[in-house]
Enzyme design. Structure first.
Site, PDB file in Angstrom:
ATOM      1  N   ASP A  68       6.769   8.603   3.738  1.00 13.35           N
ATOM      2  CA  ASP A  68       7.244   8.347   2.296  1.00 13.35           C
ATOM      3  C   ASP A  68       6.728   9.289   1.261  1.00 13.35           C
ATOM      4  O   ASP A  68       6.035  10.184   1.687  1.00 13.35           O
ATOM      5  CB  ASP A  68       7.005   6.885   2.094  1.00 13.35           C
ATOM      6  CG  ASP A  68       5.492   6.396   2.217  1.00 13.35           C
ATOM      7  OD1 ASP A  68       4.605   7.350   2.514  1.00 13.35           O
ATOM      8  OD2 ASP A  68       5.210   5.270   1.904  1.00 13.35           O
ATOM      9  N   ASN A 137       1.020  -6.157  -0.520  1.00 15.75           N
ATOM     10  CA  ASN A 137       2.089  -7.011  -0.401  1.00 15.75           C
ATOM     11  C   ASN A 137       2.827  -7.108   0.845  1.00 15.75           C
ATOM     12  O   ASN A 137       3.820  -7.490   1.091  1.00 15.75           O
ATOM     13  CB  ASN A 137       3.051  -6.842  -1.552  1.00 15.75           C
ATOM     14  CG  ASN A 137       3.764  -5.257  -1.486  1.00 15.75           C
ATOM     15  OD1 ASN A 137       3.446  -4.582  -0.474  1.00 15.75           O
ATOM     16  ND2 ASN A 137       4.643  -4.968  -2.147  1.00 15.75           N
ATOM     17  N   HIS A 139       3.896  -4.379   2.534  1.00 14.23           N
ATOM     18  CA  HIS A 139       4.910  -3.352   2.589  1.00 14.23           C
ATOM     19  C   HIS A 139       4.429  -2.085   3.788  1.00 14.23           C
ATOM     20  O   HIS A 139       3.291  -2.012   4.092  1.00 14.23           O
ATOM     21  CB  HIS A 139       5.464  -2.719   1.356  1.00 14.23           C
ATOM     22  CG  HIS A 139       4.342  -1.618   0.835  1.00 14.23           C
ATOM     23  ND1 HIS A 139       4.368  -1.233  -0.279  1.00 14.23           N
ATOM     24  CD2 HIS A 139       3.192  -1.012   1.459  1.00 14.23           C
ATOM     25  CE1 HIS A 139       3.436  -0.270  -0.728  1.00 14.23           C
ATOM     26  NE2 HIS A 139       2.746  -0.369   0.358  1.00 14.23           N
ATOM     27  N   GLU A 144       9.583  -2.665   0.519  1.00 10.68           N
ATOM     28  CA  GLU A 144       9.004  -3.696  -0.115  1.00 10.68           C
ATOM     29  C   GLU A 144       9.481  -5.132   0.476  1.00 10.68           C
ATOM     30  O   GLU A 144      10.570  -5.098   1.145  1.00 10.68           O
ATOM     31  CB  GLU A 144       9.182  -3.508  -1.694  1.00 10.68           C
ATOM     32  CG  GLU A 144       8.870  -2.090  -2.026  1.00 10.68           C
ATOM     33  CD  GLU A 144       7.280  -1.953  -2.249  1.00 10.68           C
ATOM     34  OE1 GLU A 144       6.607  -2.695  -1.551  1.00 10.68           O
ATOM     35  OE2 GLU A 144       6.804  -1.406  -3.401  1.00 10.68           O
TER      36      GLU A 144
HETATM   37  C1  F6R Z   1       1.685   5.426   2.256  1.00 14.08           C
HETATM   38  C2  F6R Z   1       2.224   4.397   2.723  1.00 14.08           C
HETATM   39  C3  F6R Z   1       1.830   2.977   2.169  1.00 14.08           C
HETATM   40  C4  F6R Z   1       0.592   2.465   2.451  1.00 14.08           C
HETATM   41  C5  F6R Z   1       0.038   1.251   1.932  1.00 14.08           C
HETATM   42  C6  F6R Z   1      -1.318   0.998   2.166  1.00 14.08           C
HETATM   43  O1  F6R Z   1       2.384   6.489   2.909  1.00 14.08           O
HETATM   44  O2  F6R Z   1       3.178   4.458   3.371  1.00 14.08           O
HETATM   45  O3  F6R Z   1       2.935   1.847   2.789  1.00 14.08           O
HETATM   46  O4  F6R Z   1       0.162   2.700   3.656  1.00 14.08           O
HETATM   47  O5  F6R Z   1       0.150   0.929   0.731  1.00 14.08           O
HETATM   48  O6  F6R Z   1      -1.964   1.754   1.308  1.00 14.08           O
HETATM   49  P1  F6R Z   1      -3.743   2.055   1.493  1.00 14.08           P
HETATM   50  O7  F6R Z   1      -3.866   2.607   2.945  1.00 14.08           O
HETATM   51  O8  F6R Z   1      -4.391   3.225   0.504  1.00 14.08           O
HETATM   52  O9  F6R Z   1      -4.373   0.741   1.399  1.00 14.08           O
END
Ligand code: F6R
Length: 249
Positions: A68, A137, A139, A144
């Site tokens: 992403d 959350n 995701h 989301e």
């Molecule tokens: C990042 C992504 C997000 C993160 C998620 C957790 O490329 O796809 O879904 O994996 O927000 O973020 P961290 O690892 O920073 O807690």
């Protein structure tokens, strides 16, 4: 049933995850591997770099796919997903540009970028192995809560929690409102999924994912329907997961 592996700490999580990625590459040297940005996998990437270098693992045929990107950003922005992967993996391992497929969050119009990535993903024949972090959350990528199951690459309006959390990635405030991401259809079509989480801050969402029903309200819970998914979680994030010792390492 998903495999759930609970490890003592972040270091162990990172080592185990990196070893799994390496053994996958050894079995399938031309694997298509999708790796998340964010903080959680940084330890894994550190270990991966070390193992690949020390054991001279041949990664020259691997295709690396980005999960992403923040809309409006590309690799020049410190904190963007591509910047993170460049810094922590692609550049130190000298990954050739032709072996990387990544969203350009600055593409205009942005929906053309969804088409491009979906087209290229089809050409590649999908993902063999995907490594996912988990949002506060629940995701996955930027899929989301209340996610559609039918999406390939798509643009998403970011949830309030994701926007709030985003500030940790950027040195100066960056007003993010949209993300571009591989959709659940693509993610759940991967041959193998590894989803990692660490730290007390993730314990509430991990409890919902593991103990709750698989539901689009919590996108990561949908992984439980996949045949080959493994959650690797440190003890802090697994605080509310029942003590089933067989899951502990
Ligand atoms: C990042 C992504 C997000 C993160 C998620 C957790 O490329 O796809 O879904 O994996 O927000 O973020 P961290 O690892 O920073 O807690």
């Amino acid at each position: 049933m998903p495999k759930i592996t609970i490890v003592p700490d972040y270091q162990k999580l990172s080592v185990i995850t990196a070893e799994k990625i390496v053994s996958y590459i050894q079995q399938k040297p031309d694997a298509v591997i999708c790796l998340a940005g964010g903080d959680t996998p940084l330890g894994t990437y550190q270990q991966l770099k070390t193992i690949v270098k020390e054991r001279s693992i041949d990664i020259s045929q691997v295709t690396f796919v980005g999960l992403d990107e923040w809309v409006g950003m590309n690799e020049t922005v410190k904190g963007s997903c591509r910047y993170t992967l460049n810094k922590h993996l692609y550049k130190p391992l000298n990954i050739a540009e032709e072996n990387i497929l990544f969203f350009n969050g600055k593409a205009d119009p942005i929906h053309h970028e969804c088409k491009r990535i979906t087209y290229e993903m089809n050409k590649l024949g999908g993902i063999n192995l995907i490594l996912l972090g988990i949002g506060m959350n629940g995701h996955l990528g930027f899929n989301e809560p209340n996610v559609s199951m039918d999406e390939y690459a798509h643009v998403v309006t970011l949830d309030a929690i994701t926007r709030k959390v985003s500030s940790k990635y950027f040195a100066t405030p960056y007003p993010v409102s949209k993300g571009i991401t591989l959709g659940m259809k693509t993610i759940l079509s991967a041959d193998k999924i590894i989803s990692i989480a660490n730290g007390t801050k993730k314990s509430t969402i991990i409890e919902k994912i593991i103990n709750g029903a698989a539901s689009p309200d919590v996108p990561a819970s949908l992984l439980k329907n996949h045949q080959h998914v493994e959650f690797i979680i440190d003890e802090k994030a697994a605080k509310y997961i029942p003590n089933s010792t067989e899951n502990f390492i």
